[in-house]
Scaffold this active site. Structure first.
Site, PDB file in Angstrom:
ATOM      1  N   SER A  10      53.371  19.331  21.831  1.00 16.33           N
ATOM      2  CA  SER A  10      52.894  19.179  20.455  1.00 16.33           C
ATOM      3  C   SER A  10      53.246  20.401  19.631  1.00 16.33           C
ATOM      4  O   SER A  10      52.826  21.518  19.944  1.00 16.33           O
ATOM      5  CB  SER A  10      51.378  18.993  20.420  1.00 16.33           C
ATOM      6  OG  SER A  10      50.923  19.159  19.084  1.00 16.33           O
ATOM      7  N   HIS A  35      56.026  15.900  20.224  1.00 15.10           N
ATOM      8  CA  HIS A  35      54.798  15.304  19.668  1.00 15.10           C
ATOM      9  C   HIS A  35      54.516  15.889  18.286  1.00 15.10           C
ATOM     10  O   HIS A  35      54.418  17.102  18.112  1.00 15.10           O
ATOM     11  CB  HIS A  35      53.642  15.588  20.624  1.00 15.10           C
ATOM     12  CG  HIS A  35      52.396  14.827  20.330  1.00 15.10           C
ATOM     13  ND1 HIS A  35      52.244  13.480  20.608  1.00 15.10           N
ATOM     14  CD2 HIS A  35      51.215  15.226  19.787  1.00 15.10           C
ATOM     15  CE1 HIS A  35      51.027  13.090  20.262  1.00 15.10           C
ATOM     16  NE2 HIS A  35      50.370  14.131  19.750  1.00 15.10           N
ATOM     17  N   ASP A  37      51.920  16.010  15.358  1.00 14.44           N
ATOM     18  CA  ASP A  37      50.508  15.773  15.026  1.00 14.44           C
ATOM     19  C   ASP A  37      50.269  15.854  13.526  1.00 14.44           C
ATOM     20  O   ASP A  37      50.275  16.933  12.943  1.00 14.44           O
ATOM     21  CB  ASP A  37      49.638  16.837  15.715  1.00 14.44           C
ATOM     22  CG  ASP A  37      49.327  16.483  17.153  1.00 14.44           C
ATOM     23  OD1 ASP A  37      49.007  15.302  17.422  1.00 14.44           O
ATOM     24  OD2 ASP A  37      49.397  17.382  18.013  1.00 14.44           O
ATOM     25  N   MET A  39      47.744  15.412  10.432  1.00 12.68           N
ATOM     26  CA  MET A  39      46.301  15.386  10.129  1.00 12.68           C
ATOM     27  C   MET A  39      46.084  15.463   8.622  1.00 12.68           C
ATOM     28  O   MET A  39      46.737  16.267   7.945  1.00 12.68           O
ATOM     29  CB  MET A  39      45.624  16.586  10.781  1.00 12.68           C
ATOM     30  CG  MET A  39      45.858  16.692  12.268  1.00 12.68           C
ATOM     31  SD  MET A  39      44.997  18.134  12.908  1.00 12.68           S
ATOM     32  CE  MET A  39      45.483  18.042  14.634  1.00 12.68           C
ATOM     33  N   HIS A  68      52.013  11.147  15.967  1.00  9.34           N
ATOM     34  CA  HIS A  68      50.588  10.845  16.139  1.00  9.34           C
ATOM     35  C   HIS A  68      49.904  10.994  14.783  1.00  9.34           C
ATOM     36  O   HIS A  68      49.660  12.104  14.324  1.00  9.34           O
ATOM     37  CB  HIS A  68      50.009  11.824  17.180  1.00  9.34           C
ATOM     38  CG  HIS A  68      48.562  11.647  17.458  1.00  9.34           C
ATOM     39  ND1 HIS A  68      47.817  12.581  18.174  1.00  9.34           N
ATOM     40  CD2 HIS A  68      47.695  10.649  17.139  1.00  9.34           C
ATOM     41  CE1 HIS A  68      46.573  12.160  18.282  1.00  9.34           C
ATOM     42  NE2 HIS A  68      46.462  11.003  17.655  1.00  9.34           N
ATOM     43  N   MET A  70      46.915  11.064  12.646  1.00 10.57           N
ATOM     44  CA  MET A  70      45.446  11.174  12.584  1.00 10.57           C
ATOM     45  C   MET A  70      45.066  11.146  11.115  1.00 10.57           C
ATOM     46  O   MET A  70      44.618  12.131  10.533  1.00 10.57           O
ATOM     47  CB  MET A  70      45.007  12.484  13.255  1.00 10.57           C
ATOM     48  CG  MET A  70      45.161  12.424  14.775  1.00 10.57           C
ATOM     49  SD  MET A  70      45.087  14.055  15.527  1.00 10.57           S
ATOM     50  CE  MET A  70      46.801  14.533  15.360  1.00 10.57           C
ATOM     51  N   MET A 139      42.872   9.917  23.847  1.00 12.14           N
ATOM     52  CA  MET A 139      42.513  11.285  23.430  1.00 12.14           C
ATOM     53  C   MET A 139      41.551  11.878  24.452  1.00 12.14           C
ATOM     54  O   MET A 139      40.517  11.298  24.767  1.00 12.14           O
ATOM     55  CB  MET A 139      41.839  11.272  22.053  1.00 12.14           C
ATOM     56  CG  MET A 139      42.754  10.982  20.877  1.00 12.14           C
ATOM     57  SD  MET A 139      44.232  12.015  20.780  1.00 12.14           S
ATOM     58  CE  MET A 139      43.531  13.660  20.622  1.00 12.14           C
ATOM     59  N   ASP A 177      46.352  13.088  25.500  1.00 11.02           N
ATOM     60  CA  ASP A 177      46.530  14.149  24.505  1.00 11.02           C
ATOM     61  C   ASP A 177      45.277  15.000  24.392  1.00 11.02           C
ATOM     62  O   ASP A 177      44.220  14.508  23.998  1.00 11.02           O
ATOM     63  CB  ASP A 177      46.838  13.481  23.147  1.00 11.02           C
ATOM     64  CG  ASP A 177      47.206  14.470  22.064  1.00 11.02           C
ATOM     65  OD1 ASP A 177      47.255  15.685  22.332  1.00 11.02           O
ATOM     66  OD2 ASP A 177      47.446  14.005  20.926  1.00 11.02           O
TER      67      ASP A 177
HETATM   68  C1  DX5 Z   1      44.642  17.157  18.725  1.00 15.04           C
HETATM   69  C2  DX5 Z   1      46.110  16.848  18.786  1.00 15.04           C
HETATM   70  C3  DX5 Z   1      46.757  17.286  20.055  1.00 15.04           C
HETATM   71  C4  DX5 Z   1      46.732  18.755  20.283  1.00 15.04           C
HETATM   72  C5  DX5 Z   1      46.960  19.060  21.721  1.00 15.04           C
HETATM   73  O1  DX5 Z   1      44.095  16.553  17.628  1.00 15.04           O
HETATM   74  O2  DX5 Z   1      46.325  15.474  18.677  1.00 15.04           O
HETATM   75  O3  DX5 Z   1      48.078  16.808  20.158  1.00 15.04           O
HETATM   76  O4  DX5 Z   1      47.658  19.440  19.502  1.00 15.04           O
HETATM   77  O5  DX5 Z   1      46.860  20.423  21.858  1.00 15.04           O
HETATM   78  P1  DX5 Z   1      46.452  21.102  23.225  1.00 15.04           P
HETATM   79  O6  DX5 Z   1      47.453  20.691  24.232  1.00 15.04           O
HETATM   80  O7  DX5 Z   1      46.522  22.553  22.866  1.00 15.04           O
HETATM   81  O8  DX5 Z   1      45.071  20.647  23.567  1.00 15.04           O
HETATM   82 ZN    ZN Z   2      48.377  14.513  19.195  1.00 15.65          ZN
END
Ligand code: DX5
Ligand code: ZN
Length: 221
Positions: A10, A35, A37, A39, A68, A70, A139, A177
């Site tokens: 990620s 990955h 992410d 948000m 991903h 979110m 998750m 994840d």
């Molecule tokens: C959390 C993200 C993850 C996160 C994982 O909301 O979706 O992808 O970045 O990070 P680590 O591996 O550091 O827990």
């Molecule tokens: Zn993620």
């Protein structure tokens, strides 16, 4: 011995000031996906980056994007994440009042569709959709931040989807994840995972190659 898993580092844990170089670096060490992410500060209490940042990585990533989302109302933005390098676009079950139509939307753009469930969501909620899902994302932390502690309850959900896939012949892949590193990757692999997201474990590792190999359970051929 547990089977070998694929890995999707990620970029949330990368150095944003030198993102392209960091991405190039992990890609050269044998990863399966990258990955992404996203948000929005509404579905989760954090804001990361949007499609422009992802697209700026097109010249740097030799790995396909595993996106991903979110975000609330993901249908508004799905199209913006479609590139020649986008393999999966994953939305959250909790953010999709009409999941069947969102899956259709993603597929209509020629991209594979993933669905993620938060730690408090029961795995059975996806039962009726499994035939139309290409990736199930479990998750193992509350979404919103990297660097959190792995929630062991997620192992039961991984087993649930891995067993159902074997028993009923589905073709989705199972991804996990949050909070996974070389210290706990083996139990995750034993539960039947196909694809492991790892943010801080990979980007902050003193030896990224060794960490990637340990998480996958084997180096890439
Ligand atoms: C959390 C993200 C993850 C996160 C994982 O909301 O979706 O992808 O970045 O990070 P680590 O591996 O550091 O827990
Ligand atoms: Zn993620």
């Amino acid at each position: 011995m547990a089977k070998v898993a694929m890995i999707s580092p990620s970029i949330l844990a990368a150095d944003f000031a030198r993102l392209g170089e960091d991405v190039k670096d992990v890609c050269a060490r044998g990863i399966d996906y990258l990955h992404i992410d996203v948000m929005d500060g509404a579905f989760v209490p954090n804001i990361s980056f949007g499609p422009a940042v992802m697209k700026s990585l097109l010249g740097y990533s030799s790995a396909k994007f595993d996106v991903h989302l979110m975000i609330e109302g993901p249908d508004r933005y799905i199209e913006k994440f479609v590139t020649d390098n986008t393999e999966f676009i994953t939305v959250h079950y909790e953010a999709c009042p009409d999941l069947a139509s969102t899956l259709e939307h993603i597929h209509s753009l020629g991209v594979k569709a993933g669905v993620s469930i938060k730690p408090g969501t029961a795995p059975e909620v996806l039962d009726e959709f499994l035939g139309d899902i290409d990736l199930v994302l479990v998750m193992s932390v509350e979404p919103g931040f990297g660097g959190q502690k792995f929630m062991p309850d997620s192992l039961n959900k991984i087993r649930y989807y891995a067993d159902k896939k074997a028993a009923e012949g589905y073709s989705y892949i199972v991804e996990v994840d949050g909070g996974v590193s070389s210290a706990n990757a083996e139990i995750v692999r034993e539960a039947g995972i196909d694809l492991i997201v790892a943010g801080s474990a990979v980007f902050k590792a003193p030896d990224r190659t060794a960490e990637i190999i340990a998480i996958r359970g084997e180096a890439m051929k």
